[in-house]
Design a protein around this motif. Structure first.
Motif, mmCIF file in Angstrom:
data_model
loop_
_atom_site.group_PDB
_atom_site.id
_atom_site.type_symbol
_atom_site.label_atom_id
_atom_site.label_comp_id
_atom_site.label_asym_id
_atom_site.label_seq_id
_atom_site.Cartn_x
_atom_site.Cartn_y
_atom_site.Cartn_z
ATOM 1 N N VAL A 1 0.908 -1.264 -0.030
ATOM 2 C CA VAL A 1 -0.114 -0.127 0.087
ATOM 3 C C VAL A 1 0.907 1.153 0.012
ATOM 4 O O VAL A 1 1.767 1.259 0.727
ATOM 5 C CB VAL A 1 -0.921 0.154 1.212
ATOM 6 N N ILE A 2 0.561 2.253 -0.979
ATOM 7 C CA ILE A 2 1.435 3.397 -1.091
ATOM 8 C C ILE A 2 0.540 4.489 -1.081
ATOM 9 O O ILE A 2 -0.845 4.143 -1.180
ATOM 10 C CB ILE A 2 2.405 3.163 -2.302
ATOM 11 N N THR A 3 0.792 5.615 -1.510
ATOM 12 C CA THR A 3 0.067 6.914 -1.746
ATOM 13 C C THR A 3 0.484 7.531 -2.916
ATOM 14 O O THR A 3 1.979 7.513 -3.199
ATOM 15 C CB THR A 3 -0.200 8.040 -0.558
ATOM 16 N N ARG A 4 -0.176 8.037 -3.635
ATOM 17 C CA ARG A 4 0.546 8.544 -5.234
ATOM 18 C C ARG A 4 1.160 9.785 -4.875
ATOM 19 O O ARG A 4 2.059 10.118 -5.589
ATOM 20 C CB ARG A 4 -0.879 8.853 -6.145
ATOM 21 N N THR A 5 0.847 10.788 -3.934
ATOM 22 C CA THR A 5 1.769 11.780 -3.567
ATOM 23 C C THR A 5 1.885 11.861 -1.869
ATOM 24 O O THR A 5 1.685 10.557 -1.460
ATOM 25 C CB THR A 5 0.551 12.842 -3.756
ATOM 26 N N ASN A 6 2.620 12.550 -1.587
ATOM 27 C CA ASN A 6 3.280 12.473 -0.200
ATOM 28 C C ASN A 6 2.946 13.819 0.535
ATOM 29 O O ASN A 6 4.000 14.188 1.346
ATOM 30 C CB ASN A 6 4.503 11.865 0.002
ATOM 31 N N PHE A 7 1.868 14.325 0.439
ATOM 32 C CA PHE A 7 1.871 15.801 1.077
ATOM 33 C C PHE A 7 1.792 15.669 2.594
ATOM 34 O O PHE A 7 2.018 16.437 3.356
ATOM 35 C CB PHE A 7 0.674 16.545 0.713
ATOM 36 N N SER A 8 1.244 14.325 3.039
ATOM 37 C CA SER A 8 1.364 14.278 4.402
ATOM 38 C C SER A 8 2.604 13.977 5.055
ATOM 39 O O SER A 8 2.765 13.774 6.150
ATOM 40 C CB SER A 8 0.419 12.667 4.847
ATOM 41 N N GLY A 9 3.588 14.037 4.050
ATOM 42 C CA GLY A 9 4.867 13.778 4.750
ATOM 43 C C GLY A 9 5.065 12.506 5.314
ATOM 44 O O GLY A 9 6.142 12.295 6.229
ATOM 45 N N GLY A 10 4.611 11.407 4.965
ATOM 46 C CA GLY A 10 4.637 9.948 5.536
ATOM 47 C C GLY A 10 3.914 9.742 7.116
ATOM 48 O O GLY A 10 4.203 9.029 7.551
ATOM 49 N N ILE A 11 3.171 10.847 7.538
ATOM 50 C CA ILE A 11 2.660 10.847 8.805
ATOM 51 C C ILE A 11 1.280 11.054 8.514
ATOM 52 O O ILE A 11 0.762 12.312 8.053
ATOM 53 C CB ILE A 11 3.234 11.616 9.624
ATOM 54 N N GLN A 12 0.293 10.433 9.074
ATOM 55 C CA GLN A 12 -1.224 10.571 9.022
ATOM 56 C C GLN A 12 -1.805 10.262 10.462
ATOM 57 O O GLN A 12 -1.577 9.375 10.940
ATOM 58 C CB GLN A 12 -1.917 9.924 7.918
ATOM 59 N N GLY A 13 -2.328 11.472 11.055
ATOM 60 C CA GLY A 13 -3.117 11.237 12.257
ATOM 61 C C GLY A 13 -1.902 10.937 13.262
ATOM 62 O O GLY A 13 -2.434 10.405 14.298
ATOM 63 N N GLY A 14 -0.792 11.433 13.042
ATOM 64 C CA GLY A 14 0.395 11.283 14.041
ATOM 65 C C GLY A 14 0.971 10.055 13.929
ATOM 66 O O GLY A 14 2.068 9.680 14.836
ATOM 67 N N ILE A 15 0.592 9.228 12.958
ATOM 68 C CA ILE A 15 1.270 7.853 12.751
ATOM 69 C C ILE A 15 1.777 7.645 11.572
ATOM 70 O O ILE A 15 1.365 8.113 10.602
ATOM 71 C CB ILE A 15 -0.125 6.721 12.969
ATOM 72 N N SER A 16 3.046 6.844 11.287
ATOM 73 C CA SER A 16 3.736 6.748 10.185
ATOM 74 C C SER A 16 2.865 5.924 9.256
ATOM 75 O O SER A 16 2.285 5.114 9.586
ATOM 76 C CB SER A 16 4.966 6.071 10.349
ATOM 77 N N ASN A 17 2.724 6.309 8.052
ATOM 78 C CA ASN A 17 1.939 5.379 7.017
ATOM 79 C C ASN A 17 2.756 4.649 6.050
ATOM 80 O O ASN A 17 2.211 3.831 5.099
ATOM 81 C CB ASN A 17 1.037 6.280 6.118
ATOM 82 N N GLY A 18 4.169 4.517 6.299
ATOM 83 C CA GLY A 18 5.070 3.656 5.510
ATOM 84 C C GLY A 18 5.669 4.405 4.280
ATOM 85 O O GLY A 18 6.465 3.698 3.687
ATOM 86 N N MET A 19 4.993 5.567 3.957
ATOM 87 C CA MET A 19 6.042 6.189 2.690
ATOM 88 C C MET A 19 7.021 7.151 3.578
ATOM 89 O O MET A 19 7.399 7.199 4.804
ATOM 90 C CB MET A 19 4.638 7.361 2.466
ATOM 91 N N ASP A 20 7.858 7.701 2.757
ATOM 92 C CA ASP A 20 8.977 8.432 3.364
ATOM 93 C C ASP A 20 8.399 9.701 4.252
ATOM 94 O O ASP A 20 7.486 10.115 3.964
ATOM 95 C CB ASP A 20 9.784 9.077 2.009
ATOM 96 N N ILE A 21 9.047 9.865 5.329
ATOM 97 C CA ILE A 21 9.017 10.836 6.320
ATOM 98 C C ILE A 21 9.842 11.946 5.810
ATOM 99 O O ILE A 21 11.101 11.680 5.997
ATOM 100 C CB ILE A 21 8.971 10.446 7.750
ATOM 101 N N ASN A 22 9.039 13.055 5.490
ATOM 102 C CA ASN A 22 10.004 14.360 5.074
ATOM 103 C C ASN A 22 9.708 15.437 5.771
ATOM 104 O O ASN A 22 8.544 15.717 6.313
ATOM 105 C CB ASN A 22 9.512 14.640 3.585
ATOM 106 N N PHE A 23 10.812 16.264 6.279
ATOM 107 C CA PHE A 23 10.593 17.437 7.156
ATOM 108 C C PHE A 23 11.754 18.393 7.042
ATOM 109 O O PHE A 23 12.797 18.040 6.366
ATOM 110 C CB PHE A 23 10.402 17.060 8.680
ATOM 111 N N ARG A 24 11.348 19.707 7.331
ATOM 112 C CA ARG A 24 12.543 20.776 6.938
ATOM 113 C C ARG A 24 12.649 21.304 8.402
ATOM 114 O O ARG A 24 11.750 21.550 9.164
ATOM 115 C CB ARG A 24 12.138 21.868 6.063
ATOM 116 N N VAL A 25 13.943 21.831 8.684
ATOM 117 C CA VAL A 25 14.189 22.578 10.050
ATOM 118 C C VAL A 25 14.889 23.854 9.404
ATOM 119 O O VAL A 25 15.833 23.855 8.816
ATOM 120 C CB VAL A 25 14.990 21.820 10.648
ATOM 121 N N ALA A 26 14.400 25.024 10.059
ATOM 122 C CA ALA A 26 14.957 26.239 9.642
ATOM 123 C C ALA A 26 15.666 26.860 10.926
ATOM 124 O O ALA A 26 15.249 26.631 11.987
ATOM 125 C CB ALA A 26 13.754 27.223 9.413
ATOM 126 N N PHE A 27 16.975 27.267 10.764
ATOM 127 C CA PHE A 27 17.850 27.768 11.573
ATOM 128 C C PHE A 27 18.010 29.228 11.178
ATOM 129 O O PHE A 27 18.387 29.685 10.342
ATOM 130 C CB PHE A 27 19.176 27.131 11.392
#
Length: 362
Positions: A277-303
């Motif tokens: 099971v995959i998703t066609r896009t990953n706007f959720s960043g690999g997390i839905q409802g606070g739980i990982s969904n198996g897609m890549d987890i993507n995030f950014r950190v600003a300094f």
């Protein structure tokens, strides 16, 4: 001073100050039989250590770590792991001018007000030197995650207004090779050259500049994260915002998602050729409802830009009177090249902790 520990099952406590004898970390809850590659741990620390290029602070620290306990014959034993990193190149006299005045946008003033005492030498406990202990602990976490196939990769995706294009991370080893090919630690070499030139010009002007680190967690299984207060992205956010100089965190579509419609933003489910099971896009960043969904987890950190600049600034002294201060000592003109290792380390701590927590459901 509370707030020196992080994690629930895989739990770390860091200690030490910038100009003390050493900094270090105690790791509790590490599973037994994790293969400990000391060369890997040292390589992770080398990515964060000072004095590694013309665009970082010139403080010279080898950041050579010593594992004191919790490892036997190259494997973790399940007992607490103690790691220390001696301080070797303190120049405390560089901070004598800070003894009675507070540096703008540093922690000096609030530490003094909160505790009634502060270590003015390099910021003491508030110094980014503390993050070396996190990188050592994160390296242990990365080794544990590697045994279950989870990988973490980050790079400098922007400096000031210079943004790198999207870089594919289908192969973490190839991505890391590109990133480590330049001192900016950007996986797009052409953009890296622009970043280096900008940071160097800012350094020569006695100023500083901020930037962003983008991070991806690959092969994360479905189910990591708790559904309410311990959401996976919430814990990642806390981890990242605990890093010195971090002023922002977003995951998936981040703030850009607020400009989209639901019909654009929804990640449509699909099944790949292997039946996964995959998703066609990953706007959720690999997390839905606070739980990982198996897609890549993507995030950014600003300094933010480093607060110490080499020009005169108005400030106040410990008596509450208007005073003046000029930046001295050894500081980074831009922290993001060295921060890549810290971001990866904190991500590893969060993901491993939630991986271990999730095992209670199976």
């Amino acid at each position: 001073m509370a707030g020196n520990s992080f994690g629930e099952i895989f739990r770390i406590t860091t200690f030490g100050e910038s100009h003390g004898k050493a900094i270090g970390v105690i790791i509790d809850g590490c599973p037994p039989n994790v293969t400990v590659d000391e060369e890997f741990i040292q390589n992770e620390l080398d990515k964060r250590k000072p004095g590694q290029s013309k665009i970082t602070t010139q403080r010279k620290e080898s950041d050579t770590c010593q594992i004191l306990s919790g490892v036997f014959e190259g494997k973790t034993t399940g007992t607490p792991i103690a790691i220390i990193i001696p301080n070797e190149d303190q120049k405390s006299k560089d901070y004598d001018h800070n003894k009675d005045v507070f540096r703008p946008s540093h922690a000096d003033y609030v530490y003094h007000q909160k505790y009634g005492i502060r270590d003015h030498r390099g910021g003491g406990r508030s110094s980014a030197r503390e993050t070396a202990a996190r990188v050592a602990a994160g390296a242990i976490a990365k080794l544990a995650l590697k045994q279950v196939g989870i990988e973490i990769a980050a790079h400098v995706s922007s400096v000031g207004t210079i943004d790198a294009p999207h870089v594919d991370i289908s192969s973490v080893s190839e991505f890391e090779a590109l990133r480590e090919s330049n001192i900016a630690r950007c996986a797009d070499p052409a953009t890296a050259n622009e970043m280096i030139a900008l940071i160097d010009s800012v350094r020569k002007a006695g100023d500083t500049i901020g930037g962003k680190v983008s991070c991806t967690v690959k092969n994360c299984p479905v189910g990591l994260g708790e559904p309410v207060f311990d959401k996976l992205h919430a814990d990642l956010g806390k981890a990242m915002l605990s890093i010195n100089a971090v002023h922002g965190f977003d995951y998936g579509s981040g703030f850009d998602g607020s400009t989209m419609r639901g019909s654009e933003h929804n990640d449509i489910f699909d099944v790949d050729t292997d039946g996964k099971v995959i998703t066609r896009t990953n706007f959720s960043g690999g997390i839905q409802g606070g739980i990982s969904n198996g897609m890549d987890i993507n995030f950014r950190v600003a300094f933010k830009p480093v607060a110490t600049i080499m020009t005169n600034q108005q400030t106040i002294n410990k008596d509450g009177q208007i005073d003046e201060i000029k930046g001295k000592g050894r500081h980074d003109p831009c922290v993001v090249p060295r921060a890549v290792a810290i971001v990866e380390a904190m991500a590893a701590l969060v993901v491993l902790d939630h991986y271990l927590r999730n095992k209670v459901y199976r």
